[in-house]
Design a protein around this motif. Structure first.
Motif, PDB file in Angstrom:
ATOM      1  N   GLN A   1      -1.834  16.213  59.869  1.00 27.49           N
ATOM      2  CA  GLN A   1      -1.198  16.758  58.693  1.00 27.49           C
ATOM      3  C   GLN A   1      -0.446  15.975  57.715  1.00 27.49           C
ATOM      4  OE1 GLN A   1       0.970  20.625  59.646  1.00 27.49           O
ATOM      5  NE2 GLN A   1      -0.754  21.136  61.068  1.00 27.49           N
ATOM      6  N   ALA A   2      -0.398  14.757  58.292  1.00 26.85           N
ATOM      7  CA  ALA A   2       0.622  13.592  57.513  1.00 26.85           C
ATOM      8  C   ALA A   2      -0.331  13.013  56.501  1.00 26.85           C
ATOM      9  CB  ALA A   2       0.834  12.437  58.495  1.00 26.85           C
ATOM     10  N   PRO A   3       0.214  12.509  55.353  1.00 25.92           N
ATOM     11  CA  PRO A   3      -0.626  11.794  54.250  1.00 25.92           C
ATOM     12  C   PRO A   3      -1.539  10.643  54.997  1.00 25.92           C
ATOM     13  CG  PRO A   3       1.383  11.998  53.645  1.00 25.92           C
ATOM     14  CD  PRO A   3       1.472  12.537  55.054  1.00 25.92           C
ATOM     15  N   ALA A   4      -2.432  10.436  54.555  1.00 24.97           N
ATOM     16  CA  ALA A   4      -3.624   9.279  55.095  1.00 24.97           C
ATOM     17  C   ALA A   4      -2.960   7.956  55.227  1.00 24.97           C
ATOM     18  CB  ALA A   4      -4.802   9.209  54.253  1.00 24.97           C
ATOM     19  N   ASP A   5      -1.870   7.403  54.471  1.00 25.71           N
ATOM     20  CA  ASP A   5      -1.391   6.142  54.464  1.00 25.71           C
ATOM     21  C   ASP A   5       0.022   6.260  55.352  1.00 25.71           C
ATOM     22  OD1 ASP A   5      -0.119   7.861  52.657  1.00 25.71           O
ATOM     23  OD2 ASP A   5       0.675   6.349  51.361  1.00 25.71           O
ATOM     24  N   GLU A   6       0.232   7.452  55.885  1.00 25.18           N
ATOM     25  CA  GLU A   6       1.292   7.457  56.696  1.00 25.18           C
ATOM     26  C   GLU A   6       0.977   7.816  58.170  1.00 25.18           C
ATOM     27  OE1 GLU A   6       4.192   9.907  55.015  1.00 25.18           O
ATOM     28  OE2 GLU A   6       4.732   8.432  53.092  1.00 25.18           O
ATOM     29  N   ARG A   7      -0.270   7.442  58.774  1.00 24.54           N
ATOM     30  CA  ARG A   7      -0.749   8.069  59.950  1.00 24.54           C
ATOM     31  C   ARG A   7      -0.332   6.993  61.050  1.00 24.54           C
ATOM     32  NH1 ARG A   7      -5.880  11.482  58.398  1.00 24.54           N
ATOM     33  NH2 ARG A   7      -4.862  13.130  57.303  1.00 24.54           N
ATOM     34  N   GLY A  62       8.927   9.794  63.573  1.00 24.44           N
ATOM     35  CA  GLY A  62       8.263  10.239  62.493  1.00 24.44           C
ATOM     36  C   GLY A  62       6.949   9.632  62.070  1.00 24.44           C
ATOM     37  N   PHE A  63       6.301  10.006  60.882  1.00 26.25           N
ATOM     38  CA  PHE A  63       5.135   9.165  60.533  1.00 26.25           C
ATOM     39  C   PHE A  63       5.428   8.583  59.134  1.00 26.25           C
ATOM     40  CE2 PHE A  63       3.336  13.179  62.411  1.00 26.25           C
ATOM     41  CZ  PHE A  63       2.705  12.564  63.669  1.00 26.25           C
ATOM     42  N   ASP A  64       4.793   7.412  59.103  1.00 22.37           N
ATOM     43  CA  ASP A  64       5.317   6.497  58.437  1.00 22.37           C
ATOM     44  C   ASP A  64       4.101   5.360  57.799  1.00 22.37           C
ATOM     45  OD1 ASP A  64       6.973   5.126  56.342  1.00 22.37           O
ATOM     46  OD2 ASP A  64       8.452   4.255  57.882  1.00 22.37           O
ATOM     47  N   GLN A  65       4.251   4.654  56.879  1.00 23.89           N
ATOM     48  CA  GLN A  65       3.621   3.433  56.526  1.00 23.89           C
ATOM     49  C   GLN A  65       3.969   2.154  56.990  1.00 23.89           C
ATOM     50  OE1 GLN A  65       3.710   2.765  52.459  1.00 23.89           O
ATOM     51  NE2 GLN A  65       2.445   4.580  51.835  1.00 23.89           N
TER      52      GLN A  65
END
Length: 116
Positions: A18-24, A43-46
């Motif tokens: 469910q995270a944005p593709a660039d923050e997986r 968390g999910f991050d770039q």
């Protein structure tokens, strides 16, 4: 290295969808606070230039190089019980932890103790 168990990796992969593709990427971070002085964050991050990168069971785990000394050797697991589930963290560098399990300190970093 930061170790992510297979069970934790499966849980992270479900959440990561469910995270944005660039923050997986799963970011493990440390911040001041909590009863013992340091608190974990996830968390999910770039990925950033100052990040160290670890691959575990198909999950990319990132940690800023400044945080790495206090989380080196850390294990992230996921436990399921009758009351629900949650991530657990075992840190071989922690010399003290608080009762709620989210705060710690190491021999070289006492952090900034506050309330839990």
């Amino acid at each position: 290295m930061i170790h992510l168990t297979e069970v934790a990796a499966l849980q992270v992969q479900d959440m990561m969808a469910q995270a944005p593709a660039d923050e997986r990427n799963l970011r493990m971070l440390v911040q001041g606070g909590g009863c013992s002085g340091l608190s974990y964050g996830m968390g999910f991050d770039q990925q950033k230039e100052t990040d160290l990168v670890f691959e575990q069971h198909g999950v990319t785990v990132i940690v800023d190089e400044k945080d790495y000394p206090v989380v080196k050797g850390l294990e992230i697991d996921y436990k399921q019980s009758m009351l629900g589930g949650g991530f657990t963290i075992t840190n071989p560098n922690a010399i003290a932890t608080c009762g709620c399990g989210t705060s710690f300190r190491t021999a070289t970093n006492a952090g900034t103790p506050g309330g839990c």
